[in-house]
Design a protein around this motif. Structure first.
Motif, PDB file in Angstrom:
ATOM      1  N   THR A   1     -33.829  10.784  51.047  1.00 36.30           N
ATOM      2  CA  THR A   1     -33.386  11.783  52.006  1.00 36.30           C
ATOM      3  C   THR A   1     -32.312  12.646  51.337  1.00 36.30           C
ATOM      4  O   THR A   1     -31.727  12.246  50.318  1.00 36.30           O
ATOM      5  CB  THR A   1     -32.785  11.128  53.260  1.00 36.30           C
ATOM      6  OG1 THR A   1     -31.625  10.407  52.876  1.00 36.30           O
ATOM      7  CG2 THR A   1     -33.783  10.204  53.949  1.00 36.30           C
TER       8      THR A   1
ATOM      9  N   TYR B   1     -28.199  20.498  50.327  1.00 31.90           N
ATOM     10  CA  TYR B   1     -29.119  21.400  51.000  1.00 31.90           C
ATOM     11  C   TYR B   1     -29.172  22.736  50.265  1.00 31.90           C
ATOM     12  O   TYR B   1     -30.243  23.309  50.081  1.00 31.90           O
ATOM     13  CB  TYR B   1     -28.687  21.586  52.455  1.00 31.90           C
ATOM     14  CG  TYR B   1     -29.630  22.436  53.263  1.00 31.90           C
ATOM     15  CD1 TYR B   1     -30.864  21.943  53.679  1.00 31.90           C
ATOM     16  CD2 TYR B   1     -29.287  23.728  53.619  1.00 31.90           C
ATOM     17  CE1 TYR B   1     -31.732  22.722  54.422  1.00 31.90           C
ATOM     18  CE2 TYR B   1     -30.146  24.520  54.370  1.00 31.90           C
ATOM     19  CZ  TYR B   1     -31.366  24.008  54.767  1.00 31.90           C
ATOM     20  OH  TYR B   1     -32.225  24.783  55.502  1.00 31.90           O
TER      21      TYR B   1
ATOM     22  N   GLN C   1     -40.736  19.161  52.436  1.00 29.86           N
ATOM     23  CA  GLN C   1     -40.474  18.891  53.846  1.00 29.86           C
ATOM     24  C   GLN C   1     -41.621  18.057  54.390  1.00 29.86           C
ATOM     25  O   GLN C   1     -42.787  18.374  54.142  1.00 29.86           O
ATOM     26  CB  GLN C   1     -40.343  20.190  54.641  1.00 29.86           C
ATOM     27  CG  GLN C   1     -39.004  20.852  54.443  1.00 29.86           C
ATOM     28  CD  GLN C   1     -38.834  22.041  55.359  1.00 29.86           C
ATOM     29  OE1 GLN C   1     -39.500  23.047  55.165  1.00 29.86           O
ATOM     30  NE2 GLN C   1     -37.952  21.915  56.327  1.00 29.86           N
TER      31      GLN C   1
ATOM     32  N   ARG D   1     -40.609  17.267  62.151  1.00 31.17           N
ATOM     33  CA  ARG D   1     -39.308  17.945  62.212  1.00 31.17           C
ATOM     34  C   ARG D   1     -38.904  18.544  60.880  1.00 31.17           C
ATOM     35  O   ARG D   1     -37.805  19.064  60.741  1.00 31.17           O
ATOM     36  CB  ARG D   1     -38.242  16.963  62.703  1.00 31.17           C
ATOM     37  CG  ARG D   1     -38.521  16.495  64.121  1.00 31.17           C
ATOM     38  CD  ARG D   1     -37.413  15.703  64.751  1.00 31.17           C
ATOM     39  NE  ARG D   1     -36.451  15.131  63.842  1.00 31.17           N
ATOM     40  CZ  ARG D   1     -35.873  13.963  63.993  1.00 31.17           C
ATOM     41  NH1 ARG D   1     -36.201  13.205  65.017  1.00 31.17           N
ATOM     42  NH2 ARG D   1     -34.983  13.515  63.135  1.00 31.17           N
TER      43      ARG D   1
ATOM     44  N   GLN E   1     -38.261  17.161  57.844  1.00 29.17           N
ATOM     45  CA  GLN E   1     -37.194  16.477  57.111  1.00 29.17           C
ATOM     46  C   GLN E   1     -37.387  16.666  55.604  1.00 29.17           C
ATOM     47  O   GLN E   1     -38.488  16.503  55.097  1.00 29.17           O
ATOM     48  CB  GLN E   1     -37.208  14.983  57.446  1.00 29.17           C
ATOM     49  CG  GLN E   1     -36.949  14.688  58.895  1.00 29.17           C
ATOM     50  CD  GLN E   1     -35.509  14.942  59.281  1.00 29.17           C
ATOM     51  OE1 GLN E   1     -34.584  14.558  58.574  1.00 29.17           O
ATOM     52  NE2 GLN E   1     -35.315  15.607  60.400  1.00 29.17           N
ATOM     53  N   TRP E   2     -36.326  17.005  54.903  1.00 30.23           N
ATOM     54  CA  TRP E   2     -36.398  17.202  53.456  1.00 30.23           C
ATOM     55  C   TRP E   2     -36.377  15.869  52.734  1.00 30.23           C
ATOM     56  O   TRP E   2     -35.641  14.952  53.120  1.00 30.23           O
ATOM     57  CB  TRP E   2     -35.221  18.041  52.973  1.00 30.23           C
ATOM     58  CG  TRP E   2     -35.340  19.483  53.319  1.00 30.23           C
ATOM     59  CD1 TRP E   2     -34.723  20.129  54.346  1.00 30.23           C
ATOM     60  CD2 TRP E   2     -36.113  20.472  52.638  1.00 30.23           C
ATOM     61  NE1 TRP E   2     -35.077  21.454  54.347  1.00 30.23           N
ATOM     62  CE2 TRP E   2     -35.932  21.696  53.307  1.00 30.23           C
ATOM     63  CE3 TRP E   2     -36.958  20.434  51.525  1.00 30.23           C
ATOM     64  CZ2 TRP E   2     -36.543  22.871  52.903  1.00 30.23           C
ATOM     65  CZ3 TRP E   2     -37.565  21.605  51.124  1.00 30.23           C
ATOM     66  CH2 TRP E   2     -37.357  22.805  51.800  1.00 30.23           C
ATOM     67  N   ARG E   3     -37.162  15.787  51.661  1.00 31.94           N
ATOM     68  CA  ARG E   3     -37.176  14.613  50.786  1.00 31.94           C
ATOM     69  C   ARG E   3     -37.137  15.078  49.337  1.00 31.94           C
ATOM     70  O   ARG E   3     -37.779  16.053  48.965  1.00 31.94           O
ATOM     71  CB  ARG E   3     -38.444  13.769  50.988  1.00 31.94           C
ATOM     72  CG  ARG E   3     -38.559  13.151  52.365  1.00 31.94           C
ATOM     73  CD  ARG E   3     -37.517  12.058  52.585  1.00 31.94           C
ATOM     74  NE  ARG E   3     -37.680  11.408  53.860  1.00 31.94           N
ATOM     75  CZ  ARG E   3     -37.054  11.764  54.975  1.00 31.94           C
ATOM     76  NH1 ARG E   3     -36.228  12.798  54.970  1.00 31.94           N
ATOM     77  NH2 ARG E   3     -37.241  11.095  56.090  1.00 31.94           N
TER      78      ARG E   3
END
Length: 77
Positions: free
Chosen positions: A8, A24, A36, A40, A42-44
């Motif tokens: 994450t 970020y 992503q 939702r 989510q960034w990885r």
């Protein structure tokens, strides 16, 4: 089993000892590749990409100090 393939953004930020907002910004600027996932978005960050980023930063730091990077030295051989 080893470490997970993806991290994450907060985990990657902790690894580099930077803030989540700095992490970020690295992703949004394209300096650090990430994907992503999920509904939702989510960034990885892939662990390999994080390690590659770290190597690039070391190489940039060495060039700024006028020293050859490990990649430069191996290219000379």
């Amino acid at each position: 089993m080893g470490q997970p393939r993806f991290m994450t953004l907060p985990d990657a930020a902790a690894e580099l000892a930077v803030s989540k907002s700095q992490m970020y910004a690295l992703v949004k600027s394209g300096d650090l590749p990430a994907i992503q996932v999920g509904g939702r978005g989510q960034w990885r960050v892939e662990r390999v990409k994080l390690e590659e980023y770290i190597v690039r930063m070391y190489e940039q730091a060495e060039k700024q100090r006028g020293k050859p990077s490990p990649a430069d030295l191996s290219a000379e051989q």
